[in-house]
Design a protein around this motif. Structure first.
Motif, mmCIF file in Angstrom:
data_model
loop_
_atom_site.group_PDB
_atom_site.id
_atom_site.type_symbol
_atom_site.label_atom_id
_atom_site.label_comp_id
_atom_site.label_asym_id
_atom_site.label_seq_id
_atom_site.Cartn_x
_atom_site.Cartn_y
_atom_site.Cartn_z
ATOM 1 N N ILE B 132 0.841 -1.201 0.000
ATOM 2 C CA ILE B 132 0.000 0.000 0.000
ATOM 3 C C ILE B 132 0.877 1.253 0.000
ATOM 4 O O ILE B 132 0.547 2.259 -0.634
ATOM 5 C CB ILE B 132 -0.973 -0.017 1.194
ATOM 6 N N GLY B 133 2.012 1.161 0.699
ATOM 7 C CA GLY B 133 2.937 2.311 0.746
ATOM 8 C C GLY B 133 3.410 2.706 -0.643
ATOM 9 O O GLY B 133 3.417 3.890 -0.996
ATOM 10 N N GLN B 134 3.770 1.703 -1.447
ATOM 11 C CA GLN B 134 4.235 2.010 -2.810
ATOM 12 C C GLN B 134 3.107 2.655 -3.630
ATOM 13 O O GLN B 134 3.321 3.646 -4.331
ATOM 14 C CB GLN B 134 4.669 0.723 -3.510
ATOM 15 N N HIS B 135 1.934 2.070 -3.483
ATOM 16 C CA HIS B 135 0.785 2.566 -4.244
ATOM 17 C C HIS B 135 0.494 4.036 -3.894
ATOM 18 O O HIS B 135 0.337 4.895 -4.761
ATOM 19 C CB HIS B 135 -0.431 1.687 -3.918
ATOM 20 N N VAL B 136 0.462 4.308 -2.583
ATOM 21 C CA VAL B 136 0.119 5.647 -2.128
ATOM 22 C C VAL B 136 1.221 6.658 -2.484
ATOM 23 O O VAL B 136 0.936 7.795 -2.875
ATOM 24 C CB VAL B 136 -0.154 5.613 -0.601
ATOM 25 N N SER B 137 2.469 6.221 -2.396
ATOM 26 C CA SER B 137 3.568 7.129 -2.763
ATOM 27 C C SER B 137 3.454 7.538 -4.226
ATOM 28 O O SER B 137 3.671 8.703 -4.580
ATOM 29 C CB SER B 137 4.927 6.452 -2.552
ATOM 30 N N ARG B 138 3.093 6.553 -5.063
ATOM 31 C CA ARG B 138 2.971 6.877 -6.479
ATOM 32 C C ARG B 138 1.813 7.864 -6.705
ATOM 33 O O ARG B 138 1.933 8.831 -7.451
ATOM 34 C CB ARG B 138 2.747 5.587 -7.280
ATOM 35 N N MET B 139 0.713 7.621 -5.986
ATOM 36 C CA MET B 139 -0.438 8.538 -6.104
ATOM 37 C C MET B 139 -0.058 9.965 -5.722
ATOM 38 O O MET B 139 -0.426 10.928 -6.381
ATOM 39 C CB MET B 139 -1.550 8.104 -5.145
ATOM 40 N N LEU B 140 0.678 10.059 -4.607
ATOM 41 C CA LEU B 140 1.057 11.390 -4.120
ATOM 42 C C LEU B 140 1.940 12.085 -5.142
ATOM 43 O O LEU B 140 1.752 13.269 -5.454
ATOM 44 C CB LEU B 140 1.781 11.262 -2.773
ATOM 45 N N SER B 141 2.884 11.318 -5.682
ATOM 46 C CA SER B 141 3.800 11.938 -6.630
ATOM 47 C C SER B 141 3.043 12.362 -7.897
ATOM 48 O O SER B 141 3.302 13.431 -8.467
ATOM 49 C CB SER B 141 4.954 10.971 -6.893
ATOM 50 N N GLU B 142 2.065 11.563 -8.303
ATOM 51 C CA GLU B 142 1.274 11.942 -9.481
ATOM 52 C C GLU B 142 0.366 13.143 -9.192
ATOM 53 O O GLU B 142 0.164 14.001 -10.051
ATOM 54 C CB GLU B 142 0.430 10.746 -9.941
ATOM 55 N N ALA B 143 -0.157 13.186 -7.968
ATOM 56 C CA ALA B 143 -1.016 14.320 -7.602
ATOM 57 C C ALA B 143 -0.217 15.623 -7.674
ATOM 58 O O ALA B 143 -0.709 16.643 -8.180
ATOM 59 C CB ALA B 143 -1.593 14.128 -6.211
ATOM 60 N N LEU B 144 1.035 15.584 -7.189
ATOM 61 C CA LEU B 144 1.871 16.786 -7.234
ATOM 62 C C LEU B 144 2.240 17.130 -8.673
ATOM 63 O O LEU B 144 2.268 18.300 -9.063
ATOM 64 C CB LEU B 144 3.134 16.579 -6.395
ATOM 65 N N ASP B 145 2.511 16.076 -9.446
ATOM 66 C CA ASP B 145 2.818 16.258 -10.861
ATOM 67 C C ASP B 145 1.682 16.935 -11.605
ATOM 68 O O ASP B 145 1.904 17.871 -12.374
ATOM 69 C CB ASP B 145 3.000 14.870 -11.496
ATOM 70 N N CYS B 146 0.469 16.448 -11.386
ATOM 71 C CA CYS B 146 -0.647 17.008 -12.145
ATOM 72 C C CYS B 146 -0.916 18.441 -11.685
ATOM 73 O O CYS B 146 -1.409 19.254 -12.460
ATOM 74 C CB CYS B 146 -1.881 16.116 -12.094
ATOM 75 N N PHE B 147 -0.574 18.767 -10.454
ATOM 76 C CA PHE B 147 -0.717 20.163 -10.016
ATOM 77 C C PHE B 147 0.236 21.058 -10.802
ATOM 78 O O PHE B 147 -0.157 22.091 -11.342
ATOM 79 C CB PHE B 147 -0.431 20.293 -8.519
ATOM 80 N N VAL B 148 1.491 20.636 -10.875
ATOM 81 C CA VAL B 148 2.490 21.461 -11.559
ATOM 82 C C VAL B 148 2.187 21.550 -13.053
ATOM 83 O O VAL B 148 2.283 22.614 -13.656
ATOM 84 C CB VAL B 148 3.908 20.895 -11.322
ATOM 85 N N ARG B 149 1.783 20.423 -13.652
ATOM 86 C CA ARG B 149 1.560 20.415 -15.103
ATOM 87 C C ARG B 149 0.134 20.748 -15.478
ATOM 88 O O ARG B 149 -0.203 20.795 -16.659
ATOM 89 C CB ARG B 149 1.947 19.036 -15.671
ATOM 90 N N ASP B 151 -2.500 18.942 -15.286
ATOM 91 C CA ASP B 151 -2.914 17.823 -16.118
ATOM 92 C C ASP B 151 -4.161 17.186 -15.508
ATOM 93 O O ASP B 151 -4.087 16.443 -14.534
ATOM 94 C CB ASP B 151 -1.742 16.821 -16.178
ATOM 95 N N VAL B 152 -5.331 17.450 -16.093
ATOM 96 C CA VAL B 152 -6.576 16.929 -15.516
ATOM 97 C C VAL B 152 -6.744 15.425 -15.750
ATOM 98 O O VAL B 152 -7.380 14.735 -14.955
ATOM 99 C CB VAL B 152 -7.828 17.682 -16.037
ATOM 100 N N GLU B 153 -6.185 14.931 -16.848
ATOM 101 C CA GLU B 153 -6.284 13.486 -17.115
ATOM 102 C C GLU B 153 -5.572 12.717 -16.011
ATOM 103 O O GLU B 153 -6.086 11.725 -15.478
ATOM 104 C CB GLU B 153 -5.625 13.158 -18.474
ATOM 105 N N LEU B 154 -4.391 13.175 -15.677
ATOM 106 C CA LEU B 154 -3.619 12.526 -14.611
ATOM 107 C C LEU B 154 -4.353 12.669 -13.272
ATOM 108 O O LEU B 154 -4.375 11.740 -12.459
ATOM 109 C CB LEU B 154 -2.214 13.143 -14.536
ATOM 110 N N ALA B 155 -4.973 13.827 -13.077
ATOM 111 C CA ALA B 155 -5.719 14.060 -11.831
ATOM 112 C C ALA B 155 -6.841 13.033 -11.704
ATOM 113 O O ALA B 155 -7.062 12.464 -10.630
ATOM 114 C CB ALA B 155 -6.281 15.473 -11.809
ATOM 115 N N LEU B 156 -7.521 12.781 -12.818
ATOM 116 C CA LEU B 156 -8.601 11.797 -12.806
ATOM 117 C C LEU B 156 -8.057 10.417 -12.441
ATOM 118 O O LEU B 156 -8.662 9.676 -11.659
ATOM 119 C CB LEU B 156 -9.262 11.769 -14.197
ATOM 120 N N LYS B 157 -6.883 10.097 -12.989
ATOM 121 C CA LYS B 157 -6.263 8.793 -12.706
ATOM 122 C C LYS B 157 -5.968 8.666 -11.209
ATOM 123 O O LYS B 157 -6.214 7.617 -10.601
ATOM 124 C CB LYS B 157 -4.973 8.668 -13.528
ATOM 125 N N VAL B 158 -5.454 9.750 -10.606
ATOM 126 C CA VAL B 158 -5.144 9.720 -9.173
ATOM 127 C C VAL B 158 -6.412 9.422 -8.369
ATOM 128 O O VAL B 158 -6.413 8.591 -7.462
ATOM 129 C CB VAL B 158 -4.516 11.053 -8.727
#
Lengths: 295, 238
Positions: B132-149, B151-158
């Motif tokens: 679960i830790g790996q999964h959540v870490s990836r989500m967090l990193s993608e959430a920050l990524d989509c904020f900077v970029r 990117d709503v598609e990525l946000a939906l994925k998160v």
């Protein structure tokens, strides 16, 4: 109709409010499509209805094919950069452009379904029906009482002095000025402060029981406190009148209006609910303007 | 879109202010991401020193939260932003709250790591934490990524990922309960693992919140409490 002897109101207003200048030319956004208005222009049971309105100053076209309805008892704000045509358009709504030489208006402007540009239309009663308040307060060089009583007198609205007193008092009360001036009604209107003068002009406008009030930057010469009072007043007036206001202050448009129309280079670019326009506009030009991105 | 999608105001200083606050938020996001990674590692490796560093560093996240909120308050007071500028500032304010809470959750996990290592390692639960830790870490990193970029598609994925994390969390809890029933002496230690799993699940929720703020910021659509299906429709509409 611009004859100042026949129409002293128009003469006063002409002096106070010179012909609007075209302003600085604005660079066009490369991907901007201006020809089609974004948003809903029609409203049910419209108070005023404008279709295919073009305005020319001589050879120069200032307004291009504007279509817009104004709803009953709504406050509609018209915003846009200098020279975008918002004041010109506002002045079409009570034929104030008649007073400008070379100015030609085509298309239809309906008030309660009647074309105000019809040949049989007399502009003097029209301007009582559709009153106007200008940028600079322009009280007549008369007493406070006579400023307000002037319109009802020339339009024959008061049958006796008691009637007239009542109209003056009600109008001043509705304009939020009564308590400040009731003990000095015989003093000149020009002796009041800027904000009071502007409220006096509003009282003068509503004294002839208009249906629509046009306001052309009514607060731009006023301090924040006087501005807040006028905005408060607009909020109260909306229950009785339909109000169209041109303003340079976007915060003001956001605060006082129900709908907002954005003009650009003579086109009506977008119209919509004010709440939507200021949080999530649809047209890029609208967004650029309200977020302060025009270079 | 890059960071300079805020340029172009007539007022250059307004651009600078928005860029500065975005930069600070990115910095805060980076620290929070690091904290979550460190807290997970401290748990899995029984690394007390690392856990103590995580606890200590949480203060700097709190300070950044206050500083960013202050910047946003100043922008609101000075600039009265409208439209996407307004949505940007509102999203920043909400995102800092979520980031600060994520920091708190990392802090809780680190505290559990310290107490676990004092009591000896827990017999079970590390597989679940790692997964679960790996999964959540990836989500967090993608959430920050989509904020900077933006990117709503990525946000939906998160947001969609969060659902999967919730399911994983549910089955992990059932496994932990089985362990406790099998061996009541391990209850205290398994409870520590459960608290940590709970923290990870909460981090996933906050990452989803951040993704929702991004969709609001970019499109102006408030997709909170909508459900994944309607959220996906809103994103696709644009």
């Amino acid at each position: 109709m611009s004859n100042p002897i026949k129409n002293p109101l128009a003469a006063e207003q002409l002096v106070a409010d010179p012909v609007p200048s075209a302003g600085e030319p604005i660079s066009m956004h490369p991907d901007a499509d201006l020809s089609k208005t974004v948003g809903k222009i029609e409203v049910k049971n419209a108070k005023m209805s404008m279709r295919s309105v073009d305005v020319f100053y001589g050879d120069k076209q200032a307004i291009f094919d504007v279509n817009l309805d104004i709803a009953r008892n709504e406050v509609i704000a018209m915003i846009g950069p200098s020279g975008c045509g918002k004041s010109t358009f506002l002045r079409c709504l009570n034929r104030m452009n008649d007073t400008i030489e070379n100015c030609k208006v085509t298309g239809s402007v309906l008030l309660e379904g009647e074309d105000i540009y019809a040949t049989k239309q007399d502009v003097v009663p029209l301007r009582a029906q559709v009153g106007m308040v200008f940028q600079k307060p322009n009280p007549f060089p008369k007493s406070i009482y006579d400023n307000v009583a002037y319109g009802p007198r020339i339009h024959g609205l008061a049958h006796s002095n008691v009637d007239l007193d009542e109209i003056v008092e009600t109008s001043l009360q509705r304009a939020g000025l009564w308590s400040e001036v009731k003990d000095r009604l015989d003093q000149p209107g020009t002796g009041l402060s800027g904000g009071q003068q502007q409220r006096l002009c509003i009282a003068r406008t509503i004294a002839v029981s208009p249906e629509v009030i046009l306001m052309d930057e009514p607060c731009s010469a006023l301090d924040p406190i006087a501005t807040a009072k006028i905005e408060e007043l607009i909020d109260e007036l909306r229950s009785r009148f339909t109000i169209a206001i041109v303003t340079h202050s976007m915060q003001q448009a956001a605060r006082v209006s129900n709908r907002t129309a954005y003009f650009h280079l003579g086109y009506l670019v977008e119209v919509g609910k004010t709440d939507d326009i200021f949080t999530n506009p649809n047209h890029k030009l609208t967004e650029d303007y309200i977020t302060g991105r025009f270079g | 879109m890059s960071i300079d999608n805020f340029t172009g105001h007539i007022s250059q200083r307004f651009d600078d202010e928005l860029d500065a606050v975005k930069g600070r938020l990115t910095e805060m996001g980076g620290i929070v991401e690091q904290q979550v990674g460190d807290a997970i590692a401290a748990l899995l490796n029984a690394d007390v020193a690392l856990a103590e560093r995580v606890v200590k560093k949480d203060k700097s996240i709190n300070k950044l939260e206050v500083a960013i909120d202050e910047d946003c308050a100043l922008i609101l007071a000075r600039r009265q932003p409208a439209a996407r500028d307004l949505r940007f500032v509102l999203s920043i304010i909400k995102t800092t709250t979520d980031l600060e809470r994520i920091g708190d959750e990392a802090d809780k996990m680190a505290t559990q790591a310290i107490s676990l290592s004092e009591e000896g390692k827990a017999p079970h639960g590390y597989v679940e934490i790692r997964h679960i830790g790996q999964h959540v870490s990836r989500m967090l990193s993608e959430a920050l990524d989509c904020f900077v970029r933006q990117d709503v598609e990525l946000a939906l994925k998160v947001a969609q990922e969060d659902k999967a994390v919730d399911v994983e969390y549910g089955s992990a809890l059932r496994a932990m309960m089985t362990y406790m029933m099998e061996d009541p002496r391990s209850i205290t230690r398994v409870m520590s693992i459960m608290w940590s799993l709970r923290a990870l699940e909460r981090i996933g929720d906050h990452a989803r919140n951040i993704a929702e703020h991004v969709i609001y910021m970019v499109q102006g659509d408030d997709v909170r409490h909508l459900g994944l299906k309607k959220m996906a429709e809103k994103v696709k509409q644009r």
